[in-house]
Each structure stands twice: as C-alpha cells, then as structure tokens.
Scaffold this motif. Structure first.
Motif, PDB file in Angstrom:
ATOM      1  N   LYS A   1       0.840  -0.928  -0.116  1.00  0.00           N
ATOM      2  CA  LYS A   1      -0.121   0.028  -0.083  1.00  0.00           C
ATOM      3  C   LYS A   1       0.789   1.360   0.223  1.00  0.00           C
ATOM      4  O   LYS A   1       1.635   1.440   0.904  1.00  0.00           O
ATOM      5  CB  LYS A   1      -0.774   0.083   1.342  1.00  0.00           C
ATOM      6  CG  LYS A   1      -1.737   1.247   1.230  1.00  0.00           C
ATOM      7  CD  LYS A   1      -2.811   1.213   0.157  1.00  0.00           C
ATOM      8  CE  LYS A   1      -3.846   2.390   0.268  1.00  0.00           C
ATOM      9  NZ  LYS A   1      -4.815   2.417  -0.827  1.00  0.00           N
ATOM     10  N   GLY A   2       0.870   2.003  -1.190  1.00  0.00           N
ATOM     11  CA  GLY A   2       1.378   3.176  -1.208  1.00  0.00           C
ATOM     12  C   GLY A   2       2.788   3.061  -1.796  1.00  0.00           C
ATOM     13  O   GLY A   2       3.803   4.023  -1.724  1.00  0.00           O
ATOM     14  N   ILE A   3       3.444   1.855  -2.065  1.00  0.00           N
ATOM     15  CA  ILE A   3       4.848   1.554  -2.494  1.00  0.00           C
ATOM     16  C   ILE A   3       4.514   0.621  -3.714  1.00  0.00           C
ATOM     17  O   ILE A   3       3.948  -0.347  -3.717  1.00  0.00           O
ATOM     18  CB  ILE A   3       5.463   0.787  -1.307  1.00  0.00           C
ATOM     19  CG1 ILE A   3       5.669   1.945   0.057  1.00  0.00           C
ATOM     20  CG2 ILE A   3       7.187   0.470  -1.678  1.00  0.00           C
ATOM     21  CD1 ILE A   3       6.254   0.970   1.069  1.00  0.00           C
ATOM     22  N   ARG A   4       5.569   1.167  -4.586  1.00  0.00           N
ATOM     23  CA  ARG A   4       5.716   0.438  -5.715  1.00  0.00           C
ATOM     24  C   ARG A   4       7.315   0.873  -6.306  1.00  0.00           C
ATOM     25  O   ARG A   4       7.505   1.605  -6.972  1.00  0.00           O
ATOM     26  CB  ARG A   4       4.893   0.363  -7.200  1.00  0.00           C
ATOM     27  CG  ARG A   4       5.369  -0.681  -7.910  1.00  0.00           C
ATOM     28  CD  ARG A   4       4.256  -0.570  -9.195  1.00  0.00           C
ATOM     29  NE  ARG A   4       4.381  -1.831 -10.128  1.00  0.00           N
ATOM     30  CZ  ARG A   4       4.949  -1.587 -11.385  1.00  0.00           C
ATOM     31  NH1 ARG A   4       5.240  -0.623 -11.984  1.00  0.00           N
ATOM     32  NH2 ARG A   4       5.051  -2.681 -12.223  1.00  0.00           N
TER      33      ARG A   4
ATOM     34  N   GLN B   1       5.025 -16.487   1.048  1.00  0.00           N
ATOM     35  CA  GLN B   1       3.799 -16.109   1.562  1.00  0.00           C
ATOM     36  C   GLN B   1       3.089 -14.985   1.070  1.00  0.00           C
ATOM     37  O   GLN B   1       1.886 -14.872   1.009  1.00  0.00           O
ATOM     38  CB  GLN B   1       4.143 -15.514   3.207  1.00  0.00           C
ATOM     39  CG  GLN B   1       4.909 -16.650   4.036  1.00  0.00           C
ATOM     40  CD  GLN B   1       5.214 -16.021   5.471  1.00  0.00           C
ATOM     41  OE1 GLN B   1       4.206 -15.623   6.053  1.00  0.00           O
ATOM     42  NE2 GLN B   1       6.576 -15.965   5.824  1.00  0.00           N
ATOM     43  N   TYR B   2       3.786 -13.943   0.439  1.00  0.00           N
ATOM     44  CA  TYR B   2       3.102 -12.993  -0.391  1.00  0.00           C
ATOM     45  C   TYR B   2       3.528 -12.763  -1.846  1.00  0.00           C
ATOM     46  O   TYR B   2       4.232 -11.543  -2.037  1.00  0.00           O
ATOM     47  CB  TYR B   2       3.602 -11.571   0.319  1.00  0.00           C
ATOM     48  CG  TYR B   2       2.957 -11.721   2.030  1.00  0.00           C
ATOM     49  CD1 TYR B   2       1.695 -11.870   2.531  1.00  0.00           C
ATOM     50  CD2 TYR B   2       4.149 -11.811   2.974  1.00  0.00           C
ATOM     51  CE1 TYR B   2       1.466 -11.813   3.761  1.00  0.00           C
ATOM     52  CE2 TYR B   2       4.014 -12.023   4.358  1.00  0.00           C
ATOM     53  CZ  TYR B   2       2.551 -11.939   4.701  1.00  0.00           C
ATOM     54  OH  TYR B   2       2.300 -11.966   5.862  1.00  0.00           O
ATOM     55  N   PRO B   3       3.342 -13.734  -2.808  1.00  0.00           N
ATOM     56  CA  PRO B   3       3.767 -13.416  -3.981  1.00  0.00           C
ATOM     57  C   PRO B   3       3.085 -11.908  -4.497  1.00  0.00           C
ATOM     58  O   PRO B   3       3.810 -11.552  -5.678  1.00  0.00           O
ATOM     59  CB  PRO B   3       3.292 -14.674  -4.681  1.00  0.00           C
ATOM     60  CG  PRO B   3       2.202 -15.230  -4.060  1.00  0.00           C
ATOM     61  CD  PRO B   3       2.540 -14.911  -2.403  1.00  0.00           C
ATOM     62  N   GLU B   4       1.946 -11.957  -4.233  1.00  0.00           N
ATOM     63  CA  GLU B   4       1.369 -10.655  -4.753  1.00  0.00           C
ATOM     64  C   GLU B   4       2.097  -9.268  -4.535  1.00  0.00           C
ATOM     65  O   GLU B   4       1.803  -8.076  -4.954  1.00  0.00           O
ATOM     66  CB  GLU B   4      -0.065 -10.340  -3.852  1.00  0.00           C
ATOM     67  CG  GLU B   4      -0.132 -10.092  -2.785  1.00  0.00           C
ATOM     68  CD  GLU B   4      -0.038 -11.005  -1.585  1.00  0.00           C
ATOM     69  OE1 GLU B   4      -0.266 -10.797  -0.429  1.00  0.00           O
ATOM     70  OE2 GLU B   4       0.370 -12.393  -2.208  1.00  0.00           O
ATOM     71  N   ARG B   5       3.157  -9.300  -3.520  1.00  0.00           N
ATOM     72  CA  ARG B   5       3.932  -8.283  -3.465  1.00  0.00           C
ATOM     73  C   ARG B   5       5.368  -7.822  -4.412  1.00  0.00           C
ATOM     74  O   ARG B   5       6.033  -6.980  -4.250  1.00  0.00           O
ATOM     75  CB  ARG B   5       4.503  -8.208  -1.934  1.00  0.00           C
ATOM     76  CG  ARG B   5       3.553  -8.128  -0.788  1.00  0.00           C
ATOM     77  CD  ARG B   5       3.981  -8.260   0.688  1.00  0.00           C
ATOM     78  NE  ARG B   5       3.000  -8.213   1.656  1.00  0.00           N
ATOM     79  CZ  ARG B   5       3.452  -8.066   2.927  1.00  0.00           C
ATOM     80  NH1 ARG B   5       4.779  -8.588   3.281  1.00  0.00           N
ATOM     81  NH2 ARG B   5       2.552  -8.226   3.881  1.00  0.00           N
ATOM     82  N   PHE B   6       5.193  -8.927  -5.172  1.00  0.00           N
ATOM     83  CA  PHE B   6       6.319  -8.845  -6.182  1.00  0.00           C
ATOM     84  C   PHE B   6       5.610  -8.454  -7.754  1.00  0.00           C
ATOM     85  O   PHE B   6       4.858  -9.248  -8.119  1.00  0.00           O
ATOM     86  CB  PHE B   6       7.194 -10.176  -6.308  1.00  0.00           C
ATOM     87  CG  PHE B   6       7.787 -10.163  -4.881  1.00  0.00           C
ATOM     88  CD1 PHE B   6       9.086  -9.813  -4.973  1.00  0.00           C
ATOM     89  CD2 PHE B   6       7.273 -11.000  -3.848  1.00  0.00           C
ATOM     90  CE1 PHE B   6       9.801  -9.902  -3.413  1.00  0.00           C
ATOM     91  CE2 PHE B   6       7.851 -11.183  -2.433  1.00  0.00           C
ATOM     92  CZ  PHE B   6       9.166 -10.640  -2.720  1.00  0.00           C
TER      93      PHE B   6
END
Length: 525
Positions: free
Chosen positions: A280-283, A314-319
C-alpha cells in the motif's frame, strides 16, 4: 458515416522494426512466434496447452473480481468458457487512464474483440477477448489526465504506489467540469451517468473495470486484474528465478545488442532484477546488494536470501513485474495465443521472445491494433473548402503547404535548362581557347543557377504571403486533427467523439476494423 482504408505503414511511417515486422521479414522470424493471420492464430491454439486446474482457478478469480457488478450474458459465458480446454484468449493491456484516456485505448480493445469474432467464425474453438488492467503501474502522471476539445482535465491526488489501489473520489469534481464543457444537452446523458457510477467505486481498478464493462460488456470483453495473490502464486517460480538468477537481463541484453547492430531501436532495457516491491503506497524497484542481501530502492526494506524466499512464498502479490516481466506473467496465467498492441508495444514485445524461450513460456502472436482518424462534419467542410483529400493530411507540414499553393508559378525549370544549354556552348568555346577556362565557365553557371534558386525562394515566400489566409486555415485544421502535433488517437478522449458520432459509434468502428489487414482508417461523419 463513411470509412476509407489506407495502408497503415504508408501513412504513419512506422519505425524500421515495425515496418519490417508488418512486411513479415524473415530476418525477424526468431523474434516472433509466427506472423499474424487467421491460420497462425488457429495453429497457436492447436499447440497451446493450459492445465485444467489453472483454467478453473482463472475463471473463479475473474468472477470474484467482478463482485456484485452487473455483467452481460456474453461476459458470463466467456468467463465460464475459460474452464474449457477448447477456449483461448486474445489479450490487450492498458493503463487505468482517466475517463479511458486517449482514443487508442478504445481501438486496442475493439481490435481484440474483432479478432476474436473473426476466429470464432472460422473455428470450433472459442476465443475470448481479455482486457488486462495495468493496475500495478505506479506512473500516476500517465493516467491522471484526459483531453476534451483540447482542454486538459487533471486529477489531483497525493497518493502513491499502484494506481489501481488509489481512491478516485476526487474525480467527481472533474465530472462537474465535463458537464460545463459539454453543456446542458449532455449533462444528464447516459455516459455522464456512467462516469458518475464508475468513479463512485473505492479504487481506480474497480472504477476502470466498471467503465470498460459498461462500454464493452455487450461484446463479451473479459476484464482481468493481475494484482492477485493466487495468480502471482502461479508465477512464483519465475519470480524466484528473476530474484536469484538474473536470466532476463542476460537474454534481453543479447537481443538488444542484435537490434542495435541491425539499426533497430531497443525500446526497453532490462535491469538485473525486473521486479518492483508492491505494498500500500509503495511500488519501488528491488535491487540486489550482494549474494546474500536484497533491498527496496528508496525504502528501508531489506532481506537476506532466506527472508526473501519466505516473503515470496507467503506474499507473492507483493512482487510486481516491470515492463520486461509483465508480458511473461500474462502468458503464464492465461491460455493466450495473441497480444494486440500499438506499434510501441509490438516493438518492445519483439525484444522478449528469447527470454520467454529461456523460461519455457509460450510466446504469443503479436497483432498491431487498428488506427483511426475521425473527421466530423465541421472538419469535413473545412477540408472541402481547402480542396484536401484525407491522405494529404499525413504529409509533412511544409510539403502539404507547398502542395496547396500554386508552386508551379514559383519555379524556373525551363529557365534553368536554357542557362545550362547556353553554358554548355560557352564552356566548349572557352575550353577550345584554354582548357583551364572550362572550370571557370562551370563555376559561373553554378553561380547563376544558385541565383535562380534564390529567386524561386523569394517567389515562394511572396506567394505564401499572398496565400496566408489559406495557410492559416490549414494550420487550424491540422491542429484540430493532430492536436499538439500528435495523432488524434493519442490525444483526444473517446467521449468527445462519441457525442459527435452518436451511440452506434462503437459498433461502426468494430465493423470497420480488421487487425489482420494492417490498415489505417479515416472515418468521416
């Protein structure tokens, strides 16, 4: 409405790589997986494999993404059809631009729909048009504006990170501006109501899905948001390779070297890691510090090898894939056989096949979208007054101006010919007296010819002054059709022209389009 078709390359003068691709040059064969045709599309479908589990999961995820949104029977049928091994997709992708952004967003989707229609009429397989929403993109400046009647409306917003997660509530103020621009006749129109409902959603991704569904749902368009945990999980092995092995950098750098050696332009340049970190707020980009340490650029987030593997699991959506990896992600999670894009997109896709091959992911056919110039009644009248044909509009501006005035009266070809004939005799006489004098005669001939050319320029300047009103009218006309000096489709918003051309506008465009014919369409109201 009247439509005239022209060869797209002859009018738009594409860069050499695209021109050669459209000409199906064999030298580009290893950068493609075949050249576009009905036959190659069907051949790709015959060869394309996609697991039944991934099909079922894909259909379920897309259904959930639509949520409570009302969808047409065509869309519902296409989503469910994805479960079948006889169903394949044709995909286009685009940013979540304000009010759909420039016209070519519309043209890309219609080209995709039309190709599916053509294939469905010739095959027992089923082809589904897909719009891939670039919801993870973080370049807000590219999506925060739209042009209406050459007025730029800008969405002011201080959020950061992926644009798809931004709240579009402030866009309501811009809709009020639109109502003033279009006047009372359009203030309560269906499309104004559509915009109000769209931007009443809590995220820009949901707003864009609603808007695209309202426009194209009756054609069966399926809308997909790749920002999803389960879909990224299916891509996690490729993500792992990108983080730890750097294969993409090696493969695409090699292709780029080959392109530049062949005098082509490389549109994208790979990084050692072609992924962003998304929260959230970061890319922000992920960089490798050393063999055991990775970090997020401009943030305090760091990992060692085990920590990074754990986060990916755990969080592939963060990549989040960048422009190098996004096409590969798309092809990994869709039963896709073709991608429809503009010339810039096709150019960078041509850099990617070697990387696809290295990761053993099927590479799609690349289809150039249709392009259009729209001419309303007002502009048509101006063209007729100036005696202009549509193809003349694509001439270089000064060349067009010269063609519009009586340039024949400003040239002196016969006079130049007579001077040359006279000096032919003069040079011969002087040479007979002294051979060294021939060069003197030739130099004098060139001086006089140069004087005549200077006189031609002065006559042309005088004629331009005489025709100044006509040329000013031409300037205004060109600025209407090519605002800010760019193609209309890269500037104007769809709704401005929807108002002029009427409700059947999308259907008319769909009938006119044929993405396999490489045509540029001029449509006159």
């Amino acid at each position: 409405m009247k439509v005239t078709h022209f060869d797209s390359d002859s009018l738009l003068h594409f860069e050499p790589l695209i021109s050669d691709y459209l000409a199906q040059k064999s030298s580009l064969s290893d950068l493609t997986n075949g050249f576009p045709s009905i036959e190659t599309c069907l051949d790709h479908a015959d060869k394309r494999t996609f697991s039944s589990m991934k099909r079922i999961e894909l259909a379920e995820i897309i259904s959930k993404q639509y949520g409570e949104m009302k969808i047409t029977g065509q869309v519902s049928e296409n989503i469910q059809a994805l479960r079948s091994e006889k169903t394949f997709t044709i995909t286009t992708g685009h940013q979540l631009c304000l009010f759909t952004g420039p016209l070519y967003f519309i043209y890309k989707i219609l080209s995709t729909i039309k190709l599916c229609k053509q294939l469905n009429e010739t095959s027992d397989k089923h082809f589904v048009p897909v719009y891939w929403m670039a919801s993870e993109d973080h370049d807000f400046e590219e999506v925060n504006h739209a042009y209406f009647f050459q007025k730029k409306l800008i969405w002011q917003n201080d959020e950061t990170g992926a644009v798809g997660e931004m709240n579009p509530k402030a866009i309501a103020l811009l809709i009020d501006e639109l109502k003033l621009l279009f006047g009372n006749a359009q203030a309560d129109s269906d499309w104004m109501g559509m915009l109000n409902k769209a931007y009443g959603h809590s995220t820009l991704a949901d707003a864009t899905r609603y808007l695209a569904n309202e426009l194209f749902g009756r054609f069966g368009l399926v809308i997909l948001d790749g920002n999803n945990h389960a879909l990224k999980k299916n891509f996690s092995e490729i993500l792992r390779q990108e983080l730890f092995e750097g294969l993409s950098f090696e493969k695409i750098s090699s292709v780029n070297l080959r392109l530049t050696e062949s005098n082509y332009k490389a549109h994208v340049n790979p990084r050692q890691i072609n992924l962003f970190y998304l929260q959230k707020g970061i890319r922000s980009r992920i960089e490798k510090i050393n063999e055991q340490q990775w970090k997020v650029v401009d943030h305090s987030i760091e990992w060692n090898r085990d920590e990074l593997l754990s986060e990916l699991d755990q969080y592939p959506e963060r990549f989040s894939p960048n422009v190098i990896m996004r096409p590969m992600y798309q092809e990994c999670i869709l039963p896709n056989i073709a991608y429809v894009g503009g010339p810039g997109e096709i150019a960078y896709w041509l850099q990617l096949k070697t990387n696809f091959d290295a990761h053993e992911i099927p590479f799609p056919l690349l289809i150039l979208r249709d392009s259009v110039l729209l001419i309303n009644e007002k502009v048509k009248g101006k063209m007729e007054k100036l005696g202009l044909q549509p193809q003349q509009l694509f001439l270089e501006k000064e060349a067009l101006k010269r063609s519009m005035i009586d340039s024949a009266s400003t040239t002196l070809p016969e006079e130049k010919q007579r001077i040359s004939e006279i000096f032919l005799d003069v040079a011969a006489k002087m040479k007979s007296i002294d051979p060294t004098l021939e060069n003197t005669a030739r130099a004098e001939e060139q001086r006089i010819l140069q004087s005549l050319e200077n006189l031609e320029k002065k006559m042309m300047k005088a004629l331009k002054t005489k025709e100044d009103v006509k040329l000013q009218q031409l300037d205004k006309l060109l600025n209407e059709l090519f605002p800010d000096g760019v193609l209309q489709e890269r500037h104007d918003n769809f709704f401005q022209h929807q108002m002029e051309f009427g409700p059947p506008f999308l259907d008319f465009l769909l009938d006119a389009f044929d993405p396999l014919k490489k045509e540029f369409h001029v449509i006159i109201l």
